[in-house]
Structure formats: structure tokens, C-alpha cells
Write an enzyme that holds these catalytic residues in place. Structure first.
Site, short mmCIF file in Angstrom:
data_model
loop_
_atom_site.label_atom_id
_atom_site.label_comp_id
_atom_site.label_asym_id
_atom_site.label_seq_id
_atom_site.Cartn_x
_atom_site.Cartn_y
_atom_site.Cartn_z
N HIS A 130 0.83 -1.20 0.00
CA HIS A 130 0.00 0.00 0.00
C HIS A 130 0.86 1.25 0.00
O HIS A 130 2.06 1.20 0.31
CB HIS A 130 -0.92 0.03 1.22
CG HIS A 130 -0.17 0.21 2.51
ND1 HIS A 130 0.58 -0.78 3.08
CD2 HIS A 130 -0.03 1.29 3.32
CE1 HIS A 130 1.15 -0.34 4.18
NE2 HIS A 130 0.80 0.93 4.36
N ASP B 113 0.56 5.08 1.86
CA ASP B 113 -0.22 5.56 3.01
C ASP B 113 -1.32 6.53 2.59
O ASP B 113 -1.07 7.53 1.90
CB ASP B 113 0.70 6.28 4.02
CG ASP B 113 1.66 5.31 4.72
OD1 ASP B 113 1.31 4.13 4.85
OD2 ASP B 113 2.75 5.76 5.12
C1 SIN Z 1 5.51 -0.92 9.24
O1 SIN Z 1 5.03 -1.18 10.34
O2 SIN Z 1 6.59 -1.40 8.89
C2 SIN Z 1 4.81 -0.01 8.28
C3 SIN Z 1 3.48 0.38 8.78
C4 SIN Z 1 2.86 1.38 7.83
O3 SIN Z 1 3.16 2.56 7.98
O4 SIN Z 1 2.15 0.98 6.93
#
Ligand code: SIN
Length: 291
Positions: free
Chosen positions: A116, A118
Site C-alpha cells: 500500500h 499511506d
Molecule cells: C511498518 O510497520 O513497517 C509499516 C506500517 C505502515 O506505515 O504501513
């Protein structure tokens, strides 16, 4: 599509030396560890400009051995713009500019466990995020994968690039926040917005493939079956092309700063029943994504 082998393997513009620091690349095109920068110390204008240049070059910057309190973390974020407030923050008490990323044996899910970008459901999504991880799983694991969405576009054939240029797609916050996270929406619901399928980075002006499995519901103007088939083809391109990826193995007190306009990421939950803890600050974009 790449025309020649030289084109495919061209990495001519690798830069590792900046005026105020050096970086150690994680791959030839995405991800670099920044050496000898202490983010708790005030950042000079020259240092901030160098960090911005390195961020444009490498898309994902990794800073090891950082010791930051929340104010220092947010102050670093503010060097790059206004801080973003996540659409799910209405559910949490606490600092609205800090998103907690916490996974334990009791967690029903781990945030971001799938490719994804953000918050692309927002009209103006975050331009970047800074995740500061302070607790890593005892058993190892818990890495984050990043994908280079400039390269994802460049690796498509010209007929497919031409087909995608000019299309738009809907990005819907209800998909992850209600569908996956079972979160009650705020009054008015979660954001839902339309963005070009191929955007241009506002700084580098390079083209980016801008659909993601986390938020994109459909391509506008195609039938439901056509849209599903095209999106599945693009997601399969991202999921099955390791050349697009870089991988950040976390250690406690690592901060990773990614450009949310030209990357996707995937948090790997391979450490159950162990725990991982981090806090994320995101920086609001300055404009709507555009072609
Ligand atoms: C992560 O926890 O490595 C990324 C989490 C996120 O910001 O989608």
C-alpha cells in the site's frame, strides 16, 4: 518497456556522497542508510537540503541508532512540511500527529500488512512518513518491504503505459479501515477520492504508477470486470517483481523516512507471537496527486 539490456541495468546516477553525510545503498535504486546523522541534534539548512536530495535519490532513507522523544520526532517531520493527522485518529486518545504501530500476540492485525501507499484515500495524501521503531521482535523478522513505483511504471510495456496514462481511479478509506481493521468511521465516513492512475512526482517530475491494493477500489470509466482485471495485472506486477523492492531490516531505534508519492510498502508480520513497536509521523502533501 526497457529497450536494451543497457537501459534495463542503467544505474548511472547513483549518488552516495552528499556535502554533510554519506549513504550506504540497500539496493541500487531504492533505500539507503544515512551515516553519521543524529536526528536529535538541530539540523542545519545545508544538512536538511542534503537530506532532501538524498531522499529524492533513494526514496527511502534509514537512520540507525537514533534516540528521539516524540517532540524531536515531530520536529524532524516538520522540517519537511506540516504534519498529517491520520483518518483513524478519531478512535485514539493521545497525540493526533503520532500514529502508533504496535503489534503483539493479541493483535488482530498488523498495520500495513499488504502492499500500500499511506492514506491515498485523502484528497491530498501524505508526501512522506517517518516510522521510528524502538522495539523489534525477539525472534527477528518484522522487516518492511518497499517498492519503487517509478520503476514499476517504467517496466510496463509502452502500450500498457499509454493505456494507463490519462485514466483515474478511486481510492477508498473504507477498504482498509472498515474492511480490514473493522474501525468505526468518523461522522461523514472515511475519505474517498479520485487520483490519476499515473502521476508525476511534484519534485522530480518523473512518472509513477499510482494504484495500490490497500486503497484503490476501481478504475473510473471501465466496467467492473475490466477494472478488476487491470488492477489485478498491476498488483501482480508489483507482487511478483522482486527487482522493484528494497527491504528494511529494523533494529531498535531505527527511523525510516519514505517518499509516499513514489513508493509502496508492506509490513511483514512473520513474528507472531512476538511484539514490535514503533511510532509514525507523516507529512501532509502540498498538492493533489496529478498527471
Ligand atoms: C511498518 O510497520 O513497517 C509499516 C506500517 C505502515 O506505515 O504501513
Amino acid at each position: 518497456m526497457f529497450n536494451t539490456r543497457e537501459d534495463q541495468f542503467a544505474n548511472g546516477d547513483i549518488r552516495t556522497h552528499y556535502r554533510t553525510f554519506e549513504v550506504a545503498p540497500l539496493t541500487p535504486h531504492i533505500g539507503a542508510e544515512v551515516r553519521h546523522v543524529d536526528l536529535a541534534e538541530p539540523l542545519s539548512n545545508e544538512g536538511a537540503q542534503d537530506l532532501h536530495d538524498a531522499w529524492m535519490d533513494w526514496k527511502v532513507l534509514v537512520f540507525r541508532n537514533q534516540h528521539l522523544n516524540r517532540e524531536q520526532h515531530k520536529a524532524f517531520g516538520r522540517r519537511f512540511g506540516t504534519l498529517h493527522v491520520h483518518p483513524m485518529q478519531h478512535k485514539y486518545r493521545g497525540d493526533p500527529e503520532i500514529l502508533t504501530v504496535k503489534t503483539t500476540a493479541k493483535s488482530p492485525y498488523t498495520a500495513g500488512d499488504g502492499w500500500h501507499t499511506d492514506v491515498t484515500c485523502d484528497a491530498v495524501p501524505p508526501l512522506g512518513s517517518m516510522l521510528y521503531v524502538t522495539e523489534t521482535p525477539e525472534c527477528g523478522g518484522g522487516d518492511t518491504l518497499f517498492a519503487d513505483m517509478y520503476l514499476a511504471y517504467r517496466m510496463l510495456s509502452e502500450p500498457i503505459q499509454r493505456f494507463l496514462d490519462g485514466l483515474t481511479a478511486v481510492h477508498d478509506g473504507a477498504i482498509p479501515y472498515i474492511g480490514s481493521y473493522k474501525s468505526t468511521p468518523p461522522p461523514g465516513g472515511y475519505p474517498r477520492n479520485e487520483h490519476p492512475v499515473v502521476t508525476r512526482h511534484p519534485v522530480t517530475r518523473r512518472k509513477i504508477l499510482y494504484v495500490n491494493q490497500g486503497f484503490t477500489s476501481h478504475i473510473v470509466g471501465l466496467s467492473r470486470a475490466e477494472s478488476r482485471a487491470v488492477l489485478e495485472m498491476l498488483y501482480s506486477h508489483i507482487n511478483s517483481t522482486p527487482r522493484l523492492w528494497g527491504r528494511v531490516p529494523w533494529q531498535p531505534n531505527t527511523l525510516t523516512f519514505w517518499d509516499n508519492r513514489c513508493t509502496q510498502h508492506h509490513a511483514v508480520w512473520d513474528y507472531y507471537p512476538h511484539s514490535r513497536y514503533g511510532e509514525r509521523v507523516s507529512i501532509l502533501g502540498t498538492e493533489r496527486p496529478s498527471a
